[in-house]
Design an enzyme around this catalytic site. Structure first.
Site, PDB file in Angstrom:
ATOM      1  CG  HIS A 262      -2.062  -0.959   1.151  1.00 62.28           C
ATOM      2  ND1 HIS A 262      -3.284  -0.677   0.604  1.00 62.28           N
ATOM      3  CD2 HIS A 262      -2.122  -2.241   1.570  1.00 62.28           C
ATOM      4  CE1 HIS A 262      -4.069  -1.737   0.714  1.00 62.28           C
ATOM      5  NE2 HIS A 262      -3.380  -2.706   1.290  1.00 62.28           N
ATOM      6  CE  LYS A 450      -5.607  14.412   0.265  1.00 64.86           C
ATOM      7  NZ  LYS A 450      -5.818  13.240  -0.539  1.00 64.86           N
ATOM      8  NE  ARG A 451      -3.427  10.515  10.141  1.00 64.02           N
ATOM      9  CZ  ARG A 451      -3.010   9.587  11.012  1.00 64.02           C
ATOM     10  NH1 ARG A 451      -3.722   8.497  11.226  1.00 64.02           N
ATOM     11  NH2 ARG A 451      -1.903   9.760  11.694  1.00 64.02           N
ATOM     12  CE  LYS A 456      -1.828  10.900   3.069  1.00 59.19           C
ATOM     13  NZ  LYS A 456      -2.580  10.097   2.082  1.00 59.19           N
ATOM     14  CB  THR A 558      -9.854   5.429  -1.093  1.00 59.28           C
ATOM     15  OG1 THR A 558      -9.282   5.763   0.168  1.00 59.28           O
ATOM     16  CG2 THR A 558      -9.275   4.124  -1.575  1.00 59.28           C
ATOM     17  CE  LYS A 562     -13.733   6.623   0.817  1.00 62.09           C
ATOM     18  NZ  LYS A 562     -12.838   6.536   1.969  1.00 62.09           N
TER      19      LYS A 562
HETATM   20  C1  8GP Z   1      -2.380   3.936   1.962  1.00 64.11           C
HETATM   21  C2  8GP Z   1      -1.919   4.771   0.767  1.00 64.11           C
HETATM   22  O1  8GP Z   1      -1.136   5.838   1.221  1.00 64.11           O
HETATM   23  C3  8GP Z   1      -3.122   5.291  -0.021  1.00 64.11           C
HETATM   24  O2  8GP Z   1      -2.684   5.920  -1.190  1.00 64.11           O
HETATM   25  C4  8GP Z   1      -4.030   4.122  -0.391  1.00 64.11           C
HETATM   26  O3  8GP Z   1      -5.202   4.594  -1.013  1.00 64.11           O
HETATM   27  C5  8GP Z   1      -4.407   3.339   0.857  1.00 64.11           C
HETATM   28  O4  8GP Z   1      -3.227   2.878   1.518  1.00 64.11           O
HETATM   29  C6  8GP Z   1      -5.243   2.119   0.534  1.00 64.11           C
HETATM   30  O5  8GP Z   1      -4.607   1.332  -0.417  1.00 64.11           O
HETATM   31  N1  8GP Z   1      -1.225   3.329   2.572  1.00 64.11           N
HETATM   32  C7  8GP Z   1      -1.026   3.303   3.891  1.00 64.11           C
HETATM   33  O6  8GP Z   1      -1.729   3.878   4.686  1.00 64.11           O
HETATM   34  C8  8GP Z   1       0.102   2.508   4.334  1.00 64.11           C
HETATM   35  O7  8GP Z   1       0.802   1.933   3.527  1.00 64.11           O
HETATM   36  N2  8GP Z   1       0.269   2.414   5.641  1.00 64.11           N
HETATM   37  C9  8GP Z   1       1.163   1.496   6.204  1.00 64.11           C
HETATM   38  C10 8GP Z   1       2.560   1.582   6.047  1.00 64.11           C
HETATM   39  C11 8GP Z   1       1.917   1.916   7.382  1.00 64.11           C
END
Ligand code: 8GP
Length: 727
Positions: A262, A450-451, A456, A558, A562
């Site tokens: 991810h 978003k976070r 970002k 995501t 939305k």
């Molecule tokens: C997030 C991505 O940053 C985001 O782009 C994506 O939409 C989402 O995953 C779902 O796929 N990734 C993470 O939050 C992530 O990789 N977190 C873990 C490494 C701590």
């Protein structure tokens, strides 16, 4: 409930968010549970029953303060404890192995046991009687309080064991896209992984009497590297409990596990110190050493002794255990979460593995639960879609495209505009009720939620806002479309720079608010405690969606989907799933700007110098100088220095805000112009909704089911949705 004098809406408001994740990663899993259930795939989600979920955010004097999120108080109404399915997990101790009757016998002594108690939440799908389970593991000590110690006055010692066990399920780590090598975190990971694998194996043995056919019946999808220990844990059960030989056990494991990556952010890739695993999980460590040794021999042969490649791909190296490499070694499938991200995995992050085994790599572009993120939260838009012939879109999201036929229908376009205006008013009255802040609903709602993370680029948004402010103040001919900028973001408590950015947003908001020159033109509001339930209110009211990460860094996103589904238009870079949105929308229906992922890499290689942008762009220079000057005695020098100079040996402006500033500003100007023509804007908004069907989670789950899991899904072509007309 209404007959009893309650308002259903008020009761729904009382239900706390189950804040069991950080950002998009956790929310994606929740959407997928809905889709897997709706598609009648027998699936279970596993996690920890955190007592405290993601913290509640308060803003005090413009700065983030974290408060505990005690969600379980009323939130556990939906959780069914299954005490008879409790598992026990071993930590620490000593391990010795010996041969007996042709198999390895393992003696594990002096370990500490923690009990894992399942709390099950039943997940209902749409238009089906099928249900699935989200199983959350709670941690308890098997030892009751030591009464003899207690009665002799040693209160603390008496409860020590219990406290040690229960701390495992106490709190969710609040980092997003970042990894912290803390011992408690490793304990949490092994705890939930071991409980899960044991419980799957127990149920399987009951049904089939053997684990020999395990891989024919299960796929374990590793959702980022956090559950990677399922690999050695399943090996442990097959070797030590079933007595299988290594080869057979390895065959079963490697035909069971699949891995979704991810993120490509280097600081998010988990690497556990070998010593931590050695002491906390001694048997798992032995198995890891064996897996790593065999893999290294395989790599040596495959790379003909090319040591740099062997080193890059090794599982254990330099005293660290690299979880992503373990996944690559053991998983039968590896996927990224957007086309661009999967490409970067193939060409960059996992390039050696991809060259060796290209067929192992897949892409599954993320998707969202459109029943929640459109139909449920935006009932008026739902009504319009039905009136335009999309009545079956809940199970056939591709039917959203029926809206295309109305792209030049002024009646439909103005109704779409009225729906947005009504949603804006609703949101504004919610904000007024909760915070007293009055939003200007005549201005464009320009939203970044978003976070908080530097990649970002919330800071790029702030640079642009300060630019607008300075233009309003200094340029009598400046002609701008009125904007209400809305931010929502939690920063990880230990991420200092992210917290400074929140502080800066609040300072800029205050400056703008107190300046009469900005009245009805410019407004900046930071929404406290951004969370799912707030997103549900905000998405239908949003008009411009800020998806402005440095290209190549956002795996998918995501939130972008939305917004699109709710008719917000995107201003964004060609990053993550924005690329696929752009492919469907074309230049006219999205405001693109900035370097592409390839250009980001090239610019870096050529030697990126942000200072040149600062020198050559007077407006940008004025913005940065203004921020460096600070507000109300608060200095933001640290932030501006990070943009202009290298600090702690790092790159100046690591996320290339200055390189993208001018094209971002110009894209905003274009968006502002189009917005002044409601018909043109509403047409773009309509096409965004119409072309968003591909981003339904049902499509993503169908991709997983077909390409990776090899399981049948409910045949929706035969299902007709009873056409209840909602308006
Ligand atoms: C997030 C991505 O940053 C985001 O782009 C994506 O939409 C989402 O995953 C779902 O796929 N990734 C993470 O939050 C992530 O990789 N977190 C873990 C490494 C701590």
């Amino acid at each position: 409930m209404e007959e009893l004098g309650f308002s259903a809406a008020d009761i729904f408001e009382l239900e706390p968010d189950a804040g069991l994740g950080n950002g998009g990663l956790g929310r994606l899993a929740a959407c997928y549970l809905d889709s897997m259930t709706t598609l009648e795939i027998p699936a279970t989600g596993y996690s920890i029953c955190y007592e405290l979920g993601i913290f509640k955010q308060k803003i005090v004097d413009g700065q983030q303060v974290e408060l505990a999120d005690n969600w379980l108080e009323p939130g556990d109404s939906w959780l069914i404890p299954k005490l008879d399915e409790t598992e026990s997990i071993r930590f620490g101790g000593k391990v010795s192995t010996r041969w007996e009757n042709g198999r390895v016998m393992v003696d594990h002594t002096d370990y500490t046991t923690v009990m894992a108690i399942p709390k099950d939440m039943v997940i209902a799908g749409y238009g089906t009687n099928h249900t699935n389970i989200l199983r959350l593991w709670d941690a308890k000590s098997p030892d009751p309080v030591d009464i003899s110690l207690y009665s002799s006055g040693e209160y603390l010692k008496a409860v020590e064991q219990q406290a040690m066990a229960e701390v495992i399920a106490k709190v969710l780590y609040p980092d997003d896209n970042h990894y912290e090598g803390k011992s408690l975190r490793l304990k949490q990971q092994y705890f939930f992984v071991s409980a899960t694998v044991q419980s799957i194996c127990r149920a399987h043995r009951l049904q089939y009497g053997t684990l020999r056919n395990f891989h024919h019946k299960h796929v374990i999808q590793i959702n980022d590297t956090h559950p990677t220990l399922v690999i050695p844990e399943l090996m442990r059960i097959l070797l030590d409990e079933e007595g299988y030989g290594w080869e057979e056990a390895w065959h079963i494991v490697t035909h069971t596990v699949a891995y979704t990556n991810h993120t490509v952010m280097a600081e998010a890739l988990e690497k556990w110190p070998q010593q931590l695993i050695e002491t906390l999980l001694p048997r798992i460590w032995q198995i890891l050493v064996e897996i790593a040794g065999r893999y290294q021999r395989e790599l040596n042969a495959a790379f003909h002794g090319d040591q740099s490649k062997v080193e890059r791909n090794a599982i254990i190296w330099g005293g660290q255990v690299r979880m992503a490499n373990l996944c690559i070694c053991a998983c039968f499938a590896v996927n990224g979460v957007s086309a661009l991200h999967s490409d970067i995995l193939r060409k960059d992050v996992f390039r050696d593995a991809y060259q060796r085994r290209p067929a192992q790599f897949f892409n599954v572009t993320n998707g969202i639960d459109h029943r929640r993120w459109l139909s449920e939260i935006n009932p008026q838009l739902d009504g319009l879609i039905r009136d335009c012939g999309g009545g079956d879109y809940l199970l056939h999201p591709e039917s959203l495209s029926k809206l295309e036929d109305f792209q030049n229908d002024s009646g439909v376009l103005s109704r779409l505009g009225e729906i947005k205006a009504a949603n804006k008013r609703n949101f504004a009255s919610y904000v007024a009720r909760e915070t007293g802040v009055i939003l200007n609903t005549d201005a464009m709602f320009d939203v970044q939620v978003k976070r908080l993370h530097e990649y970002k680029r919330q800071l790029l948004n702030v640079l642009h806002i300060v630019y607008l402010y300075q233009q309003i103040k200094s340029n009598p001919h400046f002609d701008m479309t009125p904007r209400t900028f809305l931010f929502g973001a939690k920063a990880a408590p230990g991420y200092y720079v992210a917290k400074e950015i929140i502080h800066l947003i609040n300072c800029v908001a205050k400056m703008v608010e107190s300046d009469p020159a900005c009245k009805d033109l410019l407004q900046v509001v930071f929404l406290e405690n951004y969370r799912v339930s707030l997103a549900e209110k905000l998405m239908p009211a949003s008009e411009l969606s800020e998806q402005i990460s440095t290209a190549g860094k956002e795996a998918s996103g995501t939130g972008n989907m939305k917004f699109m589904m709710n008719g917000a238009v995107t201003i964004g870079t060609l990053d993550g799933a924005n690329v696929e949105m752009y492919q469907r929308l074309g230049d006219e229906n999205i405001f693109l700007f900035g370097l592409t992922a390839d250009e980001v890499v090239e610019t870096r290689q050529k030697g990126y110098s942000p200072y040149e942008y600062y020198n050559h762009n007077a407006a940008l220079r004025a913005v940065i100088d203004r921020i460096a000057q600070g507000f109300n005695g608060c200095s933001f020098n640290n932030l501006t220095n990070r943009l202009l100079f290298s600090n702690n040996g790092g790159q100046p402006d690591e996320y290339m805000l200055l390189a993208d500033f001018e094209s971002y500003r110009a894209a905003h100007e274009r968006a502002g112009h189009v917005y002044r023509d409601p018909k043109a804007w509403n047409k773009i908004a309509l096409l965004n909704v119409a072309r968003s069907g591909i981003f339904a989670a049902d499509r993503s789950i169908q991709d997983y089911a077909r390409d990776i899991w090899d399981v049948p899904v409910r045949d929706l072509s035969k299902v007709t949705v009873r056409g209840t007309k909602k308006k």
